[in-house]
Design a protein around this motif. Structure first.
Motif, PDB file in Angstrom:
ATOM      1  N   THR A   1       0.814  -1.216   0.000  1.00 63.02           N
ATOM      2  CA  THR A   1       0.000   0.000   0.000  1.00 63.02           C
ATOM      3  C   THR A   1       0.846   1.263   0.000  1.00 63.02           C
ATOM      4  O   THR A   1       0.327   2.353  -0.285  1.00 63.02           O
ATOM      5  CB  THR A   1      -0.920   0.013   1.231  1.00 63.02           C
ATOM      6  N   SER A   2       2.139   1.142   0.306  1.00 68.33           N
ATOM      7  CA  SER A   2       2.985   2.331   0.406  1.00 68.33           C
ATOM      8  C   SER A   2       3.399   2.869  -0.954  1.00 68.33           C
ATOM      9  O   SER A   2       3.537   4.088  -1.126  1.00 68.33           O
ATOM     10  CB  SER A   2       4.236   2.012   1.233  1.00 68.33           C
ATOM     11  N   PHE A   3       3.611   2.003  -1.925  1.00 71.04           N
ATOM     12  CA  PHE A   3       4.063   2.468  -3.239  1.00 71.04           C
ATOM     13  C   PHE A   3       3.051   3.379  -3.925  1.00 71.04           C
ATOM     14  O   PHE A   3       3.415   4.467  -4.396  1.00 71.04           O
ATOM     15  CB  PHE A   3       4.417   1.269  -4.123  1.00 71.04           C
ATOM     16  N   PRO A   4       1.763   2.994  -4.015  1.00 71.43           N
ATOM     17  CA  PRO A   4       0.803   3.945  -4.612  1.00 71.43           C
ATOM     18  C   PRO A   4       0.634   5.226  -3.805  1.00 71.43           C
ATOM     19  O   PRO A   4       0.428   6.298  -4.376  1.00 71.43           O
ATOM     20  CB  PRO A   4      -0.505   3.145  -4.681  1.00 71.43           C
ATOM     21  N   PHE A   5       0.730   5.133  -2.479  1.00 70.22           N
ATOM     22  CA  PHE A   5       0.617   6.349  -1.669  1.00 70.22           C
ATOM     23  C   PHE A   5       1.823   7.266  -1.882  1.00 70.22           C
ATOM     24  O   PHE A   5       1.676   8.496  -1.909  1.00 70.22           O
ATOM     25  CB  PHE A   5       0.490   5.968  -0.198  1.00 70.22           C
TER      26      PHE A   5
ATOM     27  N   LEU B   1       1.815   8.212   9.016  1.00 78.35           N
ATOM     28  CA  LEU B   1       0.408   8.060   9.378  1.00 78.35           C
ATOM     29  C   LEU B   1      -0.250   6.934   8.588  1.00 78.35           C
ATOM     30  O   LEU B   1      -1.003   6.117   9.139  1.00 78.35           O
ATOM     31  CB  LEU B   1      -0.333   9.377   9.135  1.00 78.35           C
ATOM     32  N   MET B   2       0.040   6.878   7.281  1.00 78.83           N
ATOM     33  CA  MET B   2      -0.585   5.852   6.444  1.00 78.83           C
ATOM     34  C   MET B   2      -0.088   4.457   6.808  1.00 78.83           C
ATOM     35  O   MET B   2      -0.876   3.512   6.978  1.00 78.83           O
ATOM     36  CB  MET B   2      -0.304   6.157   4.971  1.00 78.83           C
ATOM     37  N   THR B   3       1.231   4.293   6.952  1.00 80.54           N
ATOM     38  CA  THR B   3       1.778   2.971   7.254  1.00 80.54           C
ATOM     39  C   THR B   3       1.357   2.485   8.636  1.00 80.54           C
ATOM     40  O   THR B   3       1.073   1.290   8.824  1.00 80.54           O
ATOM     41  CB  THR B   3       3.313   2.999   7.156  1.00 80.54           C
ATOM     42  N   CYS B   4       1.293   3.396   9.606  1.00 83.81           N
ATOM     43  CA  CYS B   4       0.845   2.998  10.943  1.00 83.81           C
ATOM     44  C   CYS B   4      -0.635   2.607  10.931  1.00 83.81           C
ATOM     45  O   CYS B   4      -1.045   1.702  11.667  1.00 83.81           O
ATOM     46  CB  CYS B   4       1.082   4.126  11.938  1.00 83.81           C
ATOM     47  N   THR B   5      -1.423   3.273  10.112  1.00 82.46           N
ATOM     48  CA  THR B   5      -2.839   2.896   9.993  1.00 82.46           C
ATOM     49  C   THR B   5      -2.983   1.494   9.423  1.00 82.46           C
ATOM     50  O   THR B   5      -3.777   0.677   9.920  1.00 82.46           O
ATOM     51  CB  THR B   5      -3.585   3.915   9.116  1.00 82.46           C
ATOM     52  N   ILE B   6      -2.220   1.192   8.378  1.00 81.11           N
ATOM     53  CA  ILE B   6      -2.256  -0.154   7.794  1.00 81.11           C
ATOM     54  C   ILE B   6      -1.755  -1.185   8.799  1.00 81.11           C
ATOM     55  O   ILE B   6      -2.327  -2.276   8.949  1.00 81.11           O
ATOM     56  CB  ILE B   6      -1.421  -0.201   6.500  1.00 81.11           C
TER      57      ILE B   6
ATOM     58  N   CYS C   1      -4.446  -1.799  11.393  1.00 79.83           N
ATOM     59  CA  CYS C   1      -5.520  -2.641  10.836  1.00 79.83           C
ATOM     60  C   CYS C   1      -5.085  -4.098  10.753  1.00 79.83           C
ATOM     61  O   CYS C   1      -5.893  -5.010  11.005  1.00 79.83           O
ATOM     62  CB  CYS C   1      -5.922  -2.123   9.459  1.00 79.83           C
ATOM     63  N   TYR C   2      -3.823  -4.334  10.408  1.00 80.81           N
ATOM     64  CA  TYR C   2      -3.308  -5.697  10.351  1.00 80.81           C
ATOM     65  C   TYR C   2      -3.339  -6.349  11.736  1.00 80.81           C
ATOM     66  O   TYR C   2      -3.755  -7.510  11.894  1.00 80.81           O
ATOM     67  CB  TYR C   2      -1.897  -5.684   9.785  1.00 80.81           C
ATOM     68  N   LEU C   3      -2.909  -5.612  12.756  1.00 81.74           N
ATOM     69  CA  LEU C   3      -2.922  -6.144  14.118  1.00 81.74           C
ATOM     70  C   LEU C   3      -4.337  -6.444  14.585  1.00 81.74           C
ATOM     71  O   LEU C   3      -4.601  -7.508  15.160  1.00 81.74           O
ATOM     72  CB  LEU C   3      -2.258  -5.145  15.062  1.00 81.74           C
ATOM     73  N   LEU C   4      -5.261  -5.515  14.353  1.00 77.28           N
ATOM     74  CA  LEU C   4      -6.640  -5.719  14.799  1.00 77.28           C
ATOM     75  C   LEU C   4      -7.316  -6.858  14.042  1.00 77.28           C
ATOM     76  O   LEU C   4      -8.065  -7.651  14.623  1.00 77.28           O
ATOM     77  CB  LEU C   4      -7.434  -4.421  14.628  1.00 77.28           C
ATOM     78  N   ALA C   5      -7.032  -6.941  12.723  1.00 79.25           N
ATOM     79  CA  ALA C   5      -7.678  -7.981  11.914  1.00 79.25           C
ATOM     80  C   ALA C   5      -7.198  -9.374  12.304  1.00 79.25           C
ATOM     81  O   ALA C   5      -7.999 -10.320  12.384  1.00 79.25           O
ATOM     82  CB  ALA C   5      -7.412  -7.724  10.433  1.00 79.25           C
ATOM     83  N   THR C   6      -5.905  -9.523  12.570  1.00 80.16           N
ATOM     84  CA  THR C   6      -5.373 -10.853  12.878  1.00 80.16           C
ATOM     85  C   THR C   6      -5.615 -11.260  14.330  1.00 80.16           C
ATOM     86  O   THR C   6      -5.910 -12.432  14.608  1.00 80.16           O
ATOM     87  CB  THR C   6      -3.861 -10.887  12.587  1.00 80.16           C
ATOM     88  N   ILE C   7      -5.522 -10.313  15.247  1.00 78.13           N
ATOM     89  CA  ILE C   7      -5.638 -10.654  16.678  1.00 78.13           C
ATOM     90  C   ILE C   7      -7.093 -10.610  17.143  1.00 78.13           C
ATOM     91  O   ILE C   7      -7.576 -11.550  17.790  1.00 78.13           O
ATOM     92  CB  ILE C   7      -4.770  -9.695  17.519  1.00 78.13           C
TER      93      ILE C   7
END
Length: 559
Positions: free
Chosen positions: A242-246, A538-543, A546-552
């Motif tokens: 997600t970082s490359f397009p941003f 901000l963008m990378t920390c948001t992703i 979301c990864y932490l919340l989705a998996t845990i």
């Protein structure tokens, strides 16, 4: 001569602080009684006031750096001096030996050794050759080249220290941008951002991860090299996608090409380098004075040529080089490897150094730290390369960067003594306890993640991570909280590593890259980095969150 026994007085203030120990030692001529009168003036400052003082000092340092009032090295030195003065005012006056012990000499040794290696490596012409090859691979197009460089930097920093990666990549990038007539500053900022992202993927890529994996209490909780790397690697891969397009969106209106022709840009850079060289010469002898005068005369002649070229120059900016194949042939003639024997020696030594870095990560029983490995490699290469003029190599060492890190270590340790970092950790724990139990784990992940990210963008993430680990361990062992330790630690690691992209001094790789770029005449300011790094943070920390919340929380991974 008789000796009077030591007198120890313990005084406890009404604020329930630690006892104040006063030791008095006296020598008298006889055994008679000696009257003693003593007064005590309390300089105790409450914890809240200490935190305020520390925050004011840190804010002052940032003001000096952001507005470029003084050089960032001088700003860090002034900040460390102010922090030491604050400690003395509250009665905690550290000795000079104690202050010197606060400096992380392993990090300085690693930086110094790698700077020597890169300085000798650059003598082979290898970096110019790599620039031409990257230009050929991208077929003269800018964005494919930037993506390739960022991806390679992210992959290397996952297995190497991200500071080492930027030391190797910065000279290549600068030379490549000079070939393409690009402004190297924007490309370097993008590279260092992806270096910090890639460093979070493994347990050896970033210092906070190394601190976490090497903690004995966390190892007993099941956080080892394999489990940590496996979980973080998957999340960082998602962040990279997600970082490359941003990044492309952030650079949408950026003019990557120089506004002037490559000849004028090269001439400006040559003038800047010659002027800096002349200014570094201290005219201690008649010969040195003559050399300095000759260099300044050369600068004046080049400035005259520059003025003539500017008069006849018409802006013609090419967004894509149509004759890139012809340029490749010309570049191959001008930029080739100049010393193949020295290149073989450099690659051999650097390969052994990198291998020892990996060996140190997997076999800690060898008791050889990264700093010593880099120093041994530098000494070995100096012997093999048979360097006659050692001063030329030393001139390429970023002494200002090394001094900045030394002052920063003192500043951060003094701020820790002023309870700033502890205060952040305690307040985070109080916020987590205030959340209802059914939402506590999700809120704990979010709080730890963002507090770590924001704090790491403002202060060094190494002492912050070391301070937060025992706070999170105590929080997980609190029966009233009832939280598992692994999700909190992964949130800490994700936030501390990705938060380094927030500001120029948020990560060591940022400062090293800026120092090397400044030495080449392409330094970038705090605000130039902040405009690109903070949105990416901000963008990378948001992703990552979301990864932490989705998996845990969502998938219920027990990790």
């Amino acid at each position: 001569m008789a000796r009077l026994e030591n007198v120890r007085l313990a005084m406890i203030s009404n604020q329930q602080c630690d006892p104040i120990i006063i030791t008095v030692q006296a020598f008298v001529q006889d055994n008679s009684m000696v009257p003693l009168s003593m007064t005590h003036q309390s300089l105790y400052v409450t914890r809240e006031r200490q935190v305020v003082i520390a925050a004011v000092i840190l804010g002052g340092v940032y003001v000096l750096i952001i507005f470029e009032i003084v050089h960032r090295t001088l700003a860090a030195m002034l900040g460390s001096l102010a922090a030491l003065a604050a400690l003395a005012m509250i009665g905690d006056r550290p000795s000079l030996s104690t202050v010197v012990e606060w400096i992380d000499y392993e990090t300085l040794a690693l930086l110094f050794g790698m700077m020597i290696l890169v300085a000798i490596f650059s003598e082979t012409g290898f970096f110019d050759y790599c620039a031409v090859k990257a230009y050929q691979l991208s077929r003269g197009k800018v964005w494919p080249m930037i993506i390739i460089l960022c991806l390679i930097a992210a992959i290397l920093s996952a297995f190497l220290d991200n500071v080492t990666t930027m030391m190797l990549f910065t000279p290549v990038t600068i030379r490549l941008c000079e070939v393409l007539n690009l402004d190297p500053r924007h490309v370097l900022i993008a590279e260092v951002i992806f270096t910090n992202i890639g460093g979070a993927a493994t347990a050896v890529g970033d210092p906070p991860n190394v601190i976490i994996v090497s903690n004995q209490d966390l190892r007993k909780s099941g956080i080892d090299f394999a489990s940590f790397t496996g979980y973080m690697f998957l999340g960082i891969c998602l962040v990279l996608l997600t970082s490359f397009p941003f990044l492309r969106l952030l650079y949408w209106n950026k003019k990557l090409y120089n506004k002037e022709s490559s000849e004028i840009v090269e001439l400006r850079h040559e003038i800047r380098v010659w002027r800096q060289t002349a200014q570094r010469i201290s005219p201690a002898s008649r010969e040195e004075t003559a050399v300095k005068c000759l260099l300044m005369q050369k600068v004046l002649n080049l400035e005259s040529v520059l003025r003539k070229q500017l008069k006849t120059f018409q802006r013609q900016i090419s967004q894509e080089d149509k004759n890139w194949e012809n340029n490749i042939q010309e570049l191959h003639k001008k930029n080739r490897i100049t010393d193949r024997v020295l290149l073989v020696k450099c690659i051999s030594v650097l390969g052994v150094v990198i291998f020892m870095f990996f060996l140190n990560s997997f076999v800690p029983s060898i008791h050889l730290e990264l700093g010593w490995i880099a120093i041994f490699g530098a000494l070995w290469l100096l012997v093999l390369a048979d360097i006659q003029d050692f001063e030329i190599i030393l001139h390429r060492v970023e002494w200002a960067t090394l001094l900045f890190f030394a002052a920063l270590f003192v500043l951060m340790e003094a701020l820790a003594q002023l309870q700033l970092i502890d205060y952040i950790g305690v307040q985070t724990a109080l916020l987590i306890k205030a959340v209802p139990e059914e939402q506590r784990l999700a809120m704990a992940i979010i709080l730890v993640m963002w507090v770590s990210a924001l704090a790491s963008s403002l202060i060094d993430n190494i002492p912050f991570t070391a301070t937060m680990i025992p706070v999170l361990i105590n929080l997980s062992q609190d029966a009233d909280v009832n939280l598992p330790i692994k999700p909190l630690i992964f949130a800490l690691a994700m936030g501390a590593c990705l938060g380094g992209n927030g500001t120029l001094i948020g990560a060591s790789a940022n400062v090293v890259c800026a120092g090397i770029a400044e030495q080449h005449g392409y330094g970038f300011s705090f605000m130039e980095f902040f405009r690109l790094g903070f949105p990416m943070m901000l963008m990378t920390c948001t992703i990552g969150m979301c990864y932490l919340l989705a998996t845990i929380i969502g998938l219920g991974w027990t990790l």
